[in-house]
Design an enzyme around this catalytic site. Structure first.
Site, PDB file in Angstrom:
ATOM      1  N   LYS A 169       0.844  -1.186   0.000  1.00 36.29           N
ATOM      2  CA  LYS A 169       0.000   0.000   0.000  1.00 36.29           C
ATOM      3  C   LYS A 169       0.879   1.235   0.000  1.00 36.29           C
ATOM      4  CE  LYS A 169      -2.100   1.501   3.739  1.00 36.29           C
ATOM      5  NZ  LYS A 169      -1.680   2.896   3.896  1.00 36.29           N
ATOM      6  N   GLU A 192       0.703   5.486   0.088  1.00 34.63           N
ATOM      7  CA  GLU A 192      -0.158   6.634   0.375  1.00 34.63           C
ATOM      8  C   GLU A 192       0.178   7.791  -0.548  1.00 34.63           C
ATOM      9  OE1 GLU A 192       0.036   7.758   4.490  1.00 34.63           O
ATOM     10  OE2 GLU A 192      -0.930   5.923   5.152  1.00 34.63           O
ATOM     11  N   GLU A 233      -9.626   7.340   2.623  1.00 35.38           N
ATOM     12  CA  GLU A 233      -9.724   7.580   4.057  1.00 35.38           C
ATOM     13  C   GLU A 233     -10.153   8.999   4.375  1.00 35.38           C
ATOM     14  OE1 GLU A 233      -7.292   7.085   8.265  1.00 35.38           O
ATOM     15  OE2 GLU A 233      -6.426   6.265   6.436  1.00 35.38           O
TER      16      GLU A 233
END
Length: 195
Positions: free
Chosen positions: A26, A28, A95
């Protein structure tokens, strides 16, 4: 591990991917991170993109705040999501963004979107384990629903343990091990009443 040179990024990613047995890594952010997504996916490492609130850099970006609240910021996030998919991302975590934006991002891409504080119109949901069961002493975000309070149970259990040790209630005879009498005799050379 992925904000340095391409060589360092690739070396770190390969090591992490192989050593952990992960199904994907992952990353960001959008913008410059999109080139990294492309680099890793072209190398054969599946990548999950993460847009909106970016916990690893939240302190630099002004704290833990809802992202994408203006039309310009929302449009940028949509464009970043499209670019992440085009670069090869296999999924996108969204998010702490307005639910309307999460719905638009989910419609703009064909890969799955996973929401965390992004409403119900994503393809899936995720929460941080510690938040969901209230483990620890930290702030619980507004978007979290806690399904247990193990932190309180753990605190109570540890307090009971400390109290039992201090008072002499623990350990008891039920918690100890004993040697056979003949082994004690062999150890202490004939002492009869060694306990």
């Amino acid at each position: 591990s992925y904000h340095g040179s391409e060589d360092r990024t690739l070396e770190s990613a390969v090591r992490i991917f192989q050593d952990t047995g992960a199904n994907a890594l992952k990353l960001e952010g959008g913008g410059r991170v999109i080139d990294t997504i492309r680099l890793l996916t072209e190398t054969g490492i599946p990548v999950v993109a993460h847009l909106g609130l970016l916990p690893q850099s939240a302190a630099v970006a002004g704290g833990y705040k809802v992202q994408g609240k203006t039309a310009a910021a929302a449009e940028q996030l949509i464009q970043d999501a499209i670019a992440c998919e085009a670069a090869g991302a296999c999924m996108i975590v969204l998010e702490c963004i307005p639910y309307q934006l999460a719905e638009q991002v989910s419609k703009a891409v064909s890969i799955p979107t996973i929401g965390i504080g992004a409403g119900a119109d994503t393809d899936g949901q995720v929460l941080v384990f510690h938040d969901t069961v209230k483990y620890g002493n930290h702030h619980i975000p507004k978007f979290v629903e806690a399904y247990a309070n193990i932190g309180e149970d753990i605190r109570n259990g540890l307090q009971k343990y400390a109290s039992a040790v201090k008072s002499g209630e623990f350990p008891t005879a039920a918690h100890r091990f004993a040697m056979k009498e003949d082994e004690l005799v062999a150890l202490y050379g004939g002492m009869n009443d060694v306990r």
